[in-house]
Design an enzyme around this catalytic site. Structure first.
Site, PDB file in Angstrom:
ATOM      1  N   HIS A 190       4.379   7.306   9.836  1.00 40.37           N
ATOM      2  CA  HIS A 190       5.594   7.352   9.021  1.00 40.37           C
ATOM      3  C   HIS A 190       6.794   7.925   9.778  1.00 40.37           C
ATOM      4  O   HIS A 190       7.613   8.653   9.201  1.00 40.37           O
ATOM      5  CB  HIS A 190       5.349   8.138   7.724  1.00 40.37           C
ATOM      6  CG  HIS A 190       4.406   7.458   6.793  1.00 40.37           C
ATOM      7  ND1 HIS A 190       4.116   7.940   5.530  1.00 40.37           N
ATOM      8  CD2 HIS A 190       3.652   6.328   6.923  1.00 40.37           C
ATOM      9  CE1 HIS A 190       3.248   7.129   4.927  1.00 40.37           C
ATOM     10  NE2 HIS A 190       2.951   6.148   5.769  1.00 40.37           N
TER      11      HIS A 190
ATOM     12  N   GLU B 204       0.831  -1.214   0.000  1.00 37.21           N
ATOM     13  CA  GLU B 204       0.000   0.000   0.000  1.00 37.21           C
ATOM     14  C   GLU B 204       0.859   1.254   0.000  1.00 37.21           C
ATOM     15  O   GLU B 204       0.592   2.207  -0.731  1.00 37.21           O
ATOM     16  CB  GLU B 204      -0.925  -0.016   1.223  1.00 37.21           C
ATOM     17  CG  GLU B 204      -1.943   1.129   1.256  1.00 37.21           C
ATOM     18  CD  GLU B 204      -1.481   2.344   2.044  1.00 37.21           C
ATOM     19  OE1 GLU B 204      -2.212   3.346   2.063  1.00 37.21           O
ATOM     20  OE2 GLU B 204      -0.385   2.314   2.642  1.00 37.21           O
ATOM     21  N   GLU B 205       1.908   1.241   0.821  1.00 34.88           N
ATOM     22  CA  GLU B 205       2.701   2.454   1.015  1.00 34.88           C
ATOM     23  C   GLU B 205       3.415   2.918  -0.254  1.00 34.88           C
ATOM     24  O   GLU B 205       3.705   4.101  -0.402  1.00 34.88           O
ATOM     25  CB  GLU B 205       3.737   2.229   2.128  1.00 34.88           C
ATOM     26  CG  GLU B 205       3.163   1.887   3.493  1.00 34.88           C
ATOM     27  CD  GLU B 205       2.517   3.082   4.179  1.00 34.88           C
ATOM     28  OE1 GLU B 205       2.373   4.143   3.539  1.00 34.88           O
ATOM     29  OE2 GLU B 205       2.162   2.947   5.361  1.00 34.88           O
TER      30      GLU B 205
ATOM     31  N   ASP C 196      -7.559   1.925   8.597  1.00 34.89           N
ATOM     32  CA  ASP C 196      -6.192   2.364   8.274  1.00 34.89           C
ATOM     33  C   ASP C 196      -5.944   3.754   8.835  1.00 34.89           C
ATOM     34  O   ASP C 196      -5.483   4.657   8.149  1.00 34.89           O
ATOM     35  CB  ASP C 196      -5.972   2.345   6.753  1.00 34.89           C
ATOM     36  CG  ASP C 196      -4.533   2.696   6.358  1.00 34.89           C
ATOM     37  OD1 ASP C 196      -3.653   2.661   7.243  1.00 34.89           O
ATOM     38  OD2 ASP C 196      -4.295   3.011   5.180  1.00 34.89           O
TER      39      ASP C 196
END
Length: 216
Positions: free
Chosen positions: A175, A77-78, A103
């Site tokens: 992140h 996904e990232e 998410d």
């Protein structure tokens, strides 16, 4: 230390809680398996995978739901939402009813948003009433889904339920090297699981039309 390794092979994991009525299109619930370079991914998005998996597990302990509930643990996904796109491509010809995604960390759900057909208004009312004791209010904006279910929603115009989480501290961790398991509050995560289980029990046992039938 983060490195650019170029294109690598990833993959999705799919599991199901089988429904008793095969004629009813399934509900798909999603999270993503990969994490950003600097952190362990406890908040983004191991928590989401834990939440949907626990909710499906509770659903499985009771009588079989009418609809199959399909879990999509999406890969990559990232780096481009590749897992969600691959799922949308692989299953675009198979009718789905409704999509949900977790998410946005592990903090408490405070609002529920819907995008359902008008005929499913009683279902919407029932879900909102069941969630109210958990401190969850009913939103006025239409639900939009998440990144990993975006492709299948776009392909089929699916109904959506969004359980909106408290994001007050999410971007302090998102992140970063601080995205670690000690940041997960077990009580808040437990409230997520209860909310998700409540929604799934209702949508998976609803036999009326759910899909909107038009692409967004």
């Amino acid at each position: 230390t983060p490195n650019n390794l170029g294109q690598q092979k990833s993959g999705n994991i799919i599991a199901e809680v089988p429904g008793s009525n095969a004629s009813l299109p399934p509900v798909v619930i999603a999270c993503h398996l990969d994490s950003w370079d600097l952190g362990t991914g406890a908040i983004d998005d191991a928590s989401g995978c834990g939440i949907i998996t626990a909710a499906a597990s509770y659903l499985k302990k009771g009588p079989p739901p009418k609809r199959t509930v399909r879990l999509l643990w999406a890969g990559a996904e990232e780096v481009g939402i590749w897992g969600g796109k691959a799922y949308g491509e692989a299953y675009k010809a198979q009718p789905h009813a409704l999509a949900m995604e977790s998410d946005f960390g592990a903090d408490r759900v405070w609002r529920v948003d819907f995008k359902l057909p008008e005929s499913a208004k009683p279902l919407e009312d029932k879900i909102a009433a069941a969630l109210a004791p958990l401190g969850i209010t009913r939103g006025k904006d239409p639900a939009t889904g998440g990144a990993d279910v975006g492709a299948i929603i776009a392909a089929q115009g699916l109904a959506i339920v969004d359980l909106q989480q408290d994001g007050t501290r999410y971007f302090d961790l998102h992140h970063t090297p601080d995205d670690t398991l000690d940041k997960v509050d077990p009580e808040q995560m437990r409230q997520n699981v209860i909310a998700w289980t409540t929604v799934l029990e209702n949508v998976a046992n609803y036999e009326g039309e759910l899909a909107l039938g038009v692409k967004p």
